[in-house]
Design a protein around this motif. Structure first.
Motif: not given
Ligand SMILES: Cc1ncc(C[n+]2csc(CCOP(=O)(O)OP(=O)(O)O)c2C)c(N)n1
Ligand SMILES: Cc1ncc(C[n+]2csc(CCOP(=O)(O)OP(=O)(O)O)c2C)c(N)n1
Ligand code: SF4
Ligand code: SF4
Ligand SMILES: [Mg+2]
Ligand SMILES: [Mg+2]
Lengths: 308, 581, 581, 308
Positions: C76-84, C133-141
């Motif tokens: 959900l966050n690319n910087v963290f994804a790279i770490e993982q 949704t007009g917001r950033k929320l929900g990208k995980n869904v």
């Protein structure tokens, strides 16, 4: 004024303080408090005090327990001891007795100091050991995410009191007055200038000084907010006799208002560290009263004498 | 035939002066060149109830254990004396109080209860005291006078002890006491010496009588103790009380804190600030200290804790002895929490062991728990005065690099990091009970935790050379290896000596350093032996289970719980049946 | 070939909803008949900093351990994804956030860091959320929608879970979430199914997803808990928080006390008064409870203590896992202080084990410590709902004799004394932490102390039938006996299964009851095996040393400290090299 | 009057009380206190209270810690719990919450209650749990033979303060006023009738009641004697408003005099046990608010629902 505006104002205030070239007081780690956390103001009051009183980094020891507040020493460029939950005062006592030339601060939360550590405060206070205790009071357990604390008002709903807090809160100001502390004060994170001044006086005071800081937890406590304290707090009237204990207690127990400022200060009471040094000076082989433990010691013992 | 050792027990009620009697006998005996061991038993914890007993073992050889039985009983109170008869040797001598002119019902008299081979002597103790001093006080001195005569000891040393004790109370008190003693001495011509003590070798170097608490007081003072913080508890209180008086003379401080948690907290703070500090407690207090001792492990803060064991669990038997706190000393911390555990086996040893504790704690930055017990802490024995003179000072590993490169928890080969203390300019750090990286900052990742855990364990290998190694006696190829620790070792040693005389093949091992283990030495010893027997005064077999677990060996366990120090006879009894022949 | 199990990891910063994503996947999977294990990792202890990770293992079979590696990463966050990326399986699929129209520098992109055999899928997560949704929320869904498609799972169960979650927030919120999911599902036609999950057997009995803290909440309520007293500490706090809400519904009380000492004190008082009581804590709190747990041993007061282990020593690693509190649980009392120590090996087991703890504590009047850990307490898994229904009630040994003959600590054959509680007319007694006689009055003489100590130990033999016996798997005549305990048993079991496939001769032993020992069973097992290997997640080898000490056997120790639950692969690796073939 | 005469007088007094047929309140063991020990008067006040209030033996639970005072429950014919040092209050809390129908007393010394156990008093008081705490204060550690205690006056020489006590003493009356106790009183072993009356009122009070008893240790404390207290103590004036906290604090902190009697009593404050029963009554399946833990409990849990 809205809470958000207040918070912004505080941050501006803080940034001004910061400008005062106290950056060298910052610790290696950057504070991990949530944005807007009241504990920031306590931190800055310590930076301010250090520069104001010219206390060098290596002369200061900050002892803490566990809590969001417990991380405090890591954010100050000094010697720090981040120990276990509730035991900062005894550790600080040991530091001060071992080396009275150090300036010793204790910083901790309401749970740390009045809950699990509540048995130590009376004795630190009545011994008048020369340390300053900054109690960052947010009426909640912050680090463990929102349980009831000893200063939580009755009826408050928290994660462990879903049906309301059955107990009445403790007040560290009244407590330490009764414990015999020789300096007792209260500050509020929302008024950093006043807080800064109080902390300076507390550290200057020779003897045990307690500073309660009303320090809102913006993440887990929706009741004891900046808003609430802006409304309920009021600086103590000036021009008082600070050595008048009865008056101090009266202001402390005035129900309607929460006063801030210095309630009580009694200078000239012998501190525990002075007492100990005095005993050494009186009976010791060295007349300078250094606390060292001695290599030249020779214990008296007559021949064949039963010592016990 | 004259005996090489005799045990004299005095019993009485409150105010009868049983303890003073024991002390008087012991001091005179030391002047005569004997070794002594004084073991006092107090009644309930509150004054004024029940029986007080003082037992003095007097011997031509060094003694560190109680005897199997009592040879002479001095009964300052006849009811109590009758109760004590069952603990006496078959052929014991009993000195009891007789009242001239008053006849006690035969069936209530001491002689009636005495065994067939015992010799009861009625001496008018109280009556004589009344006559000499006008008061009842002093009957114990009459008894001691009689005892001296009985054992064929000269008056001289007794007179001298009385002088030391009473001169400061005035000439009159002194001369009364001398008179009391002489009356006892002269009371009756003892024709057949029923019990006789072999003459001691002429007194050599100066000897003093001290308790373990006393020895440790002096050890601490001479090890540069700067801060003592403690909370009273039997049988450790006396150590704090001694130090409260003594330590300030040498630039140190004593504080009684509000509880044991505060005590160990203050000790932690004082060490953190760079000064030598300690506390002393007993089981219940040690339990309370668990969390902060464990903090010392994680923060690599030295700590010195004397734990004088008593009977447990819980409040248990506060005035009795057991060696049952080994488990909590070793394992009382959550997580992987290694700490040094030392246990002197007698009063004399407790001096050096405590001094080692300070040196090792400081050099390796680790908590050290020193286990003594009620027998060591509160009994008295004669030791050469010279062994109480050794001095110790700082063993801190200094840092010599540039300030900006300093890392408080630098990972080194030995596991020990150079240590700079607060107040040192140019450096700053925070010590934390959280897992941390080399600088002290919190660090939770797996490699860091593993590396730091290994560092904390590594220190325990490095320090072995600074800790007392196990001491062996007897044939190196003994079939049986008997291992023991704590104050019961004295009885074990004496018991094993008897078994040697009976021809058994035994190697004896005294273990003073319990953690870390002198692994190579012990592994060798276990391999050489056909059978291992571990003897100790607790029910669990605490040392036995530890050694078995540590080395993966099997061993027989001998448990001697009960609350009283075991006697050599009990030990031979219990060990004999397990020996390989 | 379709896989029998797949692990999906979601990582993100604060507010990205990693944990909610894991929960959503897990719940849908359970509806489809799969077993799940959800393992969440939180960053520092204070909100708002660092990376939150939620790992869901989905499997056709029951799962109790983490997988060796992650098969699908949702970043959900690319910087963290790279770490993982370093933690992923070689052939992992990576779902990351791509921003249509914006080109990321090649050297900073997720695909750049992905391994050669990995398949990175850029999906416009945030962009889609913004659009819907007009917001950033929900990208995980959105990500979950894409995942479902990728794995070839039907939409249905996901829609249903979204309904359960969002319906109460209003129709609009729900329909938005459905739309987010569907957009993800429809994003791109996945042509070659790179990763496919075998179909689960049709869902049978009802299953729920719970954590260990949840399971124990229900176990306690259903075991007639009347008083819970506790003090917050990670990872145990949630148990108190659950009970604070639940328990009053069933006539029970929850109090948060001023510290852990007061908590265990209140639990002591409540049991003394005859009611079932418990507390829950972690290492630091357990340390503080040492003294009063030990009081429970001496006073024969039942106590139930849940200790959820985290990394140590001291404050240690509060959000990490280790099984390193066994030593203090077993040996944390001064004196000879036996207590029951139980340790469930997984979430489902924690229900029954806690209920056994209550029954045994009450029936045998003893403290019981139940060791769980952060992995059990705070991970979630699917269990049959029916196993959470069992109810338990009083097991008190009633007194039937005449009141005047009642003796609270009567010495009996089993060591258990009939128990009359305060409020019962005609009887009175005082319970004391001092050693006492049968009536409870202080008694310090040797025979009494020995008899009472034996009584207190005897109970532990009597209770064996009421405690879970060791469970064995594999051939009875296995050359190697592998013993394990605690939450790492899951990984050990899975690891051993692989070793069986490789042809090794291994018998596996799961130990849930650690003290007292099912001695006959274990002795038999040790005798049959040629080699014993004890595997556990601590540095000391705590269970290994205990077993070796208890049985006088030798055994290999496998230590897996570090803070993260071991994976089956780590176990096979570490065990393999020690196996006899 | 000489101290000896006073003591005799007390013993006579006590023997009169004894006559009141309260022998059936005596425990199996006879008190092991030294002759003249102040703790006797506390013991007799409890016998008296039991017969006065008609509390049956089996309805009373006395919880104590360790100390001479800690042996107390063994001398009373009731249910007793003689636990570890300093933890009587939490144990008593557990007893009362588990079975609110029992009368629960805590008895303990000054070291037990204000030293090692000092962290528990504030919380017991502010929770207003319905128990009575009789604090037998002899300003010394009796059982361990004479060390300094939290109530020992500054300067006193004891076995652990050979150069004088450096700290100022705590006052349990002032402390518990500040902690929020709803009944606060002080008695003196030298005036058993007054003490008897106070203990009766304390037990009758619903809520947390504290009774400090000035209880001389005739064996180890040569300073805080009957003599001293006969001189320094004075009964509080009658006819006061007992609910006036400020006035109570004024009397408590009046330097010259040590007042005895009931300083403060506030009836009608909800007790912790009432609160808990109230919650059960509100949300429980049984509407009688019994504290039992239930066998019929069924925990809600939706299908596939993540409970945490
Ligand atoms: C012995 C022990 N018990 C419990 C904890 C868990 N714990 C950590 S911080 C904390 C309370 C924090 O509250 P407070 O002292 O008010 O500090 P804040 O976080 O609010 O600043 C608790 C209960 C612990 N670390 N150690
Ligand atoms: C944890 C612990 N620490 C210390 C002790 C030793 N101890 C027993 S009673 C006592 C103090 C007694 O003083 P106080 O409470 O004032 O009671 P008193 O004997 O004066 O009535 C102490 C320190 C103990 N039993 N347990
Ligand atoms: S959780 Fe509360 S107390 Fe802790 S840092 Fe955040 S705002 Fe501050
Ligand atoms: S020592 Fe003091 S407190 Fe204890 S019983 Fe004797 S007089 Fe009372
Ligand atoms: Mg707080
Ligand atoms: Mg006292």
């Amino acid at each position: 004024m809205s809470e958000m505006k207040r918070k912004e104002e505080i941050l501006v205030n803080i940034s001004q303080v910061r400008k005062k070239k106290i950056v060298e007081k910052h610790g290696r780690l950057r504070p991990i408090f949530c944005g807007g956390c009241g504990h920031f103001a306590g931190l800055h009051a310590v930076y301010h005090m250090m520069s104001e009183l010219g206390i060098e980094n290596h002369q200061l020891v900050i002892v803490s327990g566990i809590g969001c507040s417990g991380r405090f020493p890591m954010f100050v460029n000094c010697y720090g001891f981040h120990g276990v939950h509730g035991r900062a005062l005894p550790v600080a006592l040991g530091v001060k007795l071992a080396n009275p030339s150090l300036t010793v601060l204790v910083v901790g939360g309401d749970g740390d100091g009045l809950g699990i550590g509540g048995g130590h405060l009376p004795h630190a206070a009545r011994s008048n050991v020369d340390i300053t205790y900054i109690l960052l009071d947010n009426s909640i357990y912050g680090l463990t995410k929102g349980q009831v604390a000893p200063t939580t008002p009755s009826g408050d709903v928290t994660s462990t009191t879903p049906y309301g807090n059955p107990s009445r809160p403790l007040d560290p100001v009244k407590l330490s007055l009764v414990h015999g502390a020789t300096f007792v004060a209260r500050g509020f994170s929302g008024r950093p200038d006043e807080l800064n001044a109080i902390v300076v006086e507390a550290v200057k005071h020779r003897g045990f000084s307690l500073v309660q800081v009303l320090s809102p937890c913006v993440t887990f406590n929706r009741n004891e907010t900046y808003e609430k304290y802006y409304e309920m707090t009021e600086p103590l009237p000036g021009e008082r006799d600070l050595t008048d204990w009865d008056q101090a207690m009266k202001f402390a127990s005035a129900g309607e208002k929460i006063y801030t400022g210095i309630f009580y200060q009694k200078p000239g009471v012998k501190t525990l560290d002075e007492f100990c040094v005095g005993v050494i000076r009186k009976v010791g082989e060295f007349d300078d009263g250094r606390i060292t433990g001695s290599l030249s010691g020779k214990v008296e013992n007559g021949e064949g004498k039963v010592v016990e | 035939m004259a005996r090489r050792q005799i045990t004299i027990q005095t019993c009485g009620g409150a105010g009868d002066g049983s303890v003073a009697t024991g002390a008087l006998i012991a001091r005179a005996a030391v002047k005569l060149g004997y070794s002594v061991l004084v073991y006092d038993t107090f009644p309930a914890e509150i004054r004024g109830f029940g029986k007080t007993i003082s037992e003095v073992r007097v011997s031509v050889e060094e003694v560190t254990a109680r005897a199997d039985a009592v040879d002479v009983l001095i009964g300052l109170n006849n009811v109590f004396a009758i109760e004590q008869i069952k603990t006496l040797a078959e052929d014991a001598v009993i000195i009891y109080d007789s009242l001239p002119g008053i006849t006690v019902k035969e069936s209530e008299s001491v002689p009636h209860f005495a065994g067939n081979y015992m010799s009861p002597y009625g001496v008018p103790l109280e009556h004589t005291a009344q006559r000499v001093t006008g008061r009842k006080l002093g009957k114990n001195v009459v008894a001691v006078g009689f005892l001296a005569k009985l054992l064929g000891l000269p008056k001289e040393p007794f007179h001298q002890v009385l002088k030391e004790l009473f001169l400061r109370k005035g000439e009159k008190v002194l001369s009364q006491n001398i008179a009391l003693f002489d009356e006892g001495y002269a009371y009756e011509e003892v024709e057949y010496r029923l019990i006789e003590l072999e003459k001691a070798p002429p007194p050599g170097e100066e000897r003093v009588i001290i308790s373990g608490n006393d020895a440790m007081t002096r050890a601490a003072v001479n090890a540069s103790l700067a801060v003592f913080a403690g909370y009273p508890i039997t049988p450790a209180s006396k150590l704090m009380e001694n130090l409260a008086k003594e330590l300030p003379r040498y630039g140190g401080i004593v504080v009684q804190t509000e509880d044991e948690i505060a005590a160990i907290g203050a000790v932690t703070g004082a060490w953190f600030a760079g000064k030598r500090a300690m506390t002393a407690t007993s089981g219940p207090g040690l339990s309370l200290m668990s969390e902060i001792i464990n903090l010392g492990v994680m923060t690599e803060t030295p700590l010195v804790i004397v734990n004088a064991m008593r009977g447990g669990p819980s409040t248990g038997l506060p005035t009795k002895v057991e060696q049952a706190d080994l488990n909590i000393a070793l394992w009382g911390g959550h997580g992987d929490s290694p700490r040094v555990v030392l246990a002197p086996t007698n009063i004399a040893e407790s001096y050096a062991v405590l001094q080692d504790a300070f040196d090792v704690a400081e050099k390796y930055q680790t908590p050290v728990i020193v286990l003594t017990d009620k027998f060591i802490a509160m009994s008295h024995t004669s030791v050469p005065a010279s062994i109480l003179e050794e001095k110790r000072g700082s063993t801190r590993l200094e840092y010599t690099g540039p300030p900006e490169a300093y890392r408080r928890f630098a990972i080194t080969e030995t596991g020990v990091s150079p240590w700079v203390v607060p107040g040192t300019p140019g450096i700053s750090y925070t010590t934390s009970g959280l897992e941390h990286d080399e600088t002290g900052a919190p660090g939770y990742d797996v490699p860091n935790h593993v590396a730091m855990t290994e560092k904390r364990f590594r220190k325990f290998r490095a320090m072995l050379g600074d800790l007392p190694a196990p001491v062996f006696e007897g044939p190196e190829d003994g079939k049986n290896l008997v291992v023991s620790w704590g104050s019961s070792f004295g009885a074990v040693e004496e018991g094993v000596k008897r078994l040697w005389n009976d021809g058994y093949s035994i190697r004896l091992c005294k273990m003073t350093t319990i953690f870390p283990q002198h692994e190579d030495v012990m592994r060798g010893a276990f391999e050489r032996a056909e059978k291992v027997i571990v003897v100790e005064q607790n029910r669990f077999g605490q040392l036995a289970k530890f050694l078995k677990g540590y080395y993966g060996i099997s061993a027989d366990e001998v448990h001697l719980p009960g609350g009283e120090p075991p006697s050599p006879g009990e030990v031979t009894e219990a060990v004999k049946e397990r020996l390989l022949v």
